[in-house]
Write an enzyme that holds these catalytic residues in place. Structure first.
Site, PDB file in Angstrom:
ATOM      1  N   CYS A 154      -0.948  -8.143   5.926  1.00  0.00           N
ATOM      2  CA  CYS A 154      -1.636  -6.849   5.942  1.00  0.00           C
ATOM      3  C   CYS A 154      -2.503  -6.687   4.697  1.00  0.00           C
ATOM      4  O   CYS A 154      -3.617  -6.151   4.762  1.00  0.00           O
ATOM      5  CB  CYS A 154      -0.625  -5.710   6.037  1.00  0.00           C
ATOM      6  SG  CYS A 154       0.680  -5.754   4.791  1.00  0.00           S
ATOM      7  N   ASN A 318      -0.512  -0.434   6.351  1.00  0.00           N
ATOM      8  CA  ASN A 318       0.000  -1.802   6.417  1.00  0.00           C
ATOM      9  C   ASN A 318       0.767  -2.098   7.707  1.00  0.00           C
ATOM     10  O   ASN A 318       1.027  -3.253   8.020  1.00  0.00           O
ATOM     11  CB  ASN A 318       0.887  -2.113   5.209  1.00  0.00           C
ATOM     12  CG  ASN A 318       1.909  -1.036   4.924  1.00  0.00           C
ATOM     13  OD1 ASN A 318       1.579  -0.014   4.314  1.00  0.00           O
ATOM     14  ND2 ASN A 318       3.142  -1.250   5.346  1.00  0.00           N
TER      15      ASN A 318
END
Length: 337
Positions: A154, A318
Site C-alpha cells: 500500500c 492503506n
C-alpha cells in the site's frame, strides 16, 4: 464482454475489501473464497460488518449452505483448504486468484494456485521474486506470459506515483521517505512477544512505534531510474486506517514549491487521474477513509527549504485504496491476454 472471474485466498482485511470492491463493479465477478480458519457463517458476519468502512449495504449477504455464500442472488463458493494446491479454483471458474493471506508471497508458493486451476495470481503484498506492478506507474510493462505478479505494498502504491511525477518533471537526486502508518493486524493489542522486532511487540493502540519498511526501496523495482535513490522507514501509530507518506527529496532541476504543486495537480487531472489525487483543503486522516485513490497529495502540508530540497506529503487509505488497485491490476492483466 464476459466478466472476469476472481477467487480470493485469505478473507482478512484486504481479502474482504477486495471482495467489496469486486461486488461494486460490473466488469468482474467474485466466484470463490478460500479460508481454512473462518467458518462460512462467520465469513458472512465479518463481511457484513466492518469497524472502519461500515456495514456493507451494496449487497445483502446470506448463507446458502456450508459451502456457499449468496451475495444478493450471486452464489460464491467457499473452501477451507490450508494447501493452495488443493483449492479447486478451476471447478469454481476462477481465472484470477488474489493471494491475500500474507503467507504465500513468493513465486513458488503462489504458483500452487495454478495447480488448482487458476490462470493468474495477484499477490496483495510485496514479493521477493514475483514481478511487482503499481497501477499508474509500470503496469504497461506487464507481459501476458507472467502468471504470478505482486501488487506491491500500500505504501509503495502511494509513494511511486508521486515519485514518478517528481522524477519525470524535476529529476530526483536522492530522497528519504517516512510513512506514518495506521496499525495493522500483525501488531499486538497489548505488549507481547515479537522476537524479530522487539518494538513491534509493544501495544499498538498505546504507542508510536518506529518500524522498518521496504516500500521506498521497492519504488526502485517499479521505477528503475530511482533504484538506489530512495529509502525509508515507518512509524506505526494508534489509528485504525489511513496512512501518510512524507517524501523528502533533493531535485536536479530547481523549482519553487508552487511549481512542484502545479506539476502534481496537472498530473492528478491527467494521466494519473483516479490514482494520484491533489487537495488544498485542511484535511485530516479520517477524511480519506474509503478514498479509492492510491495517493492524495496534500498541497498545504508540504514545505521546501530551497528550490532543490523539498518535503512532500501524500495521504492514502492503506486498506481501501490498495484493495481498489488490486482489482484494477486484475482488470489490466485481463485485457492483455
Amino acid at each position: 464482454m464476459a466478466k472476469v472471474k476472481v477467487g480470493i485466498n485469505g478473507f482478512g482485511r484486504i481479502g474482504r475489501l477486495v471482495a467489496r470492491v469486486i461486488l461494486q463493479r460490473d466488469d468482474c465477478e467474485l466466484v470463490a473464497v478460500n479460508d481454512p480458519f473462518i467458518s462460512t457463517d462467520y465469513m458472512t458476519y465479518m463481511f457484513k460488518y466492518d469497524s472502519v468502512h461500515g456495514q456493507c449495504k451494496s449487497h445483502e449477504i446470506k448463507l446458502k449452505d456450508e459451502k456457499t455464500l449468496l451475495f444478493g442472488e450471486t452464489p460464491v463458493a467457499v473452501f477451507g483448504c490450508r494447501n493452495p494446491e488443493e483449492i479447486p479454483w478451476g471447478q469454481a471458474g476462477a481465472d484470477f486468484v488474489v493471494e491475500s493471506t500474507g503467507v504465500f508471497t513468493d513465486k513458488d508458493k503462489a504458483a500452487a494456485h495454478l495447480k488448482g486451476g487458476a490462470k493468474k495470481v495477484v499477490i496483495s503484498a510485496p514479493s521477493k521474486d514475483a514481478p511487482m506492478f503499481v497501477v499508474g506507474v509500470n503496469e504497461h510493462e506487464y507481459k501476458s506470459d507472467l502468471n504470478i505478479v505482486s501488487n506491491a505494498s500500500c505504501t509503495t502504491n502511494c509513494l511511486a506515483p508521486l515519485a514518478k511525477v517528481i522524477n519525470d518533471r524535476f529529476g530526483i537526486v536522492e530522497g528519504l521517505m517516512t510513512t506514518v502508518h495506521a496499525m495493522t493486524a500483525t501488531q499486538k493489542t497489548v505488549d507481547g512477544p515479537s522476537m524479530k522486532d522487539w518494538r513491534g511487540g509493544r501495544a499498538a493502540s498505546f504507542n508510536i512505534i518506529p518500524s522498518s519498511t521496504g516500500a521506498a526501496k521497492a519504488v526502485g523495482k517499479v521505477l528503475p531510474a530511482l533504484n538506489g535513490k530512495l529509502t525509508g522507514m515507518a512509524f506505526r501509530v494508534p489509528t485504525c486506517d489511513v496512512s501518510v507518506v512524507d517524501l523528502t527529496v533533493r531535485i536536479e532541476k530547481a523549482a519553487s514549491y508552487e511549481q512542484i504543486k502545479a506539476a502534481i495537480k496537472e498530473e492528478s487531472e491527467g494521466k494519473l487521474k483516479g490514482i494520484l489525487g491533489y487537495t488544498e483543503d485542511d484535511l485530516v486522516s479520517t477524511d480519506f477513509i474509503g478514498d479509492n485513490r492510491s495517493s492524495i497529495f496534500d498541497a498545504k502540508a508540504g514545505i521546501s527549504l530551497n528550490d532543490n530540497f523539498v518535503k512532500l506529503v501524500s495521504w492514502y487509505d492503506n486498506e481501501w485504496g490498495y484493495s481498489t488497485r488490486v482489482v484494477d491490476l486484475i482488470m489490466h492483466i485481463s485485457k492483455c491476454q
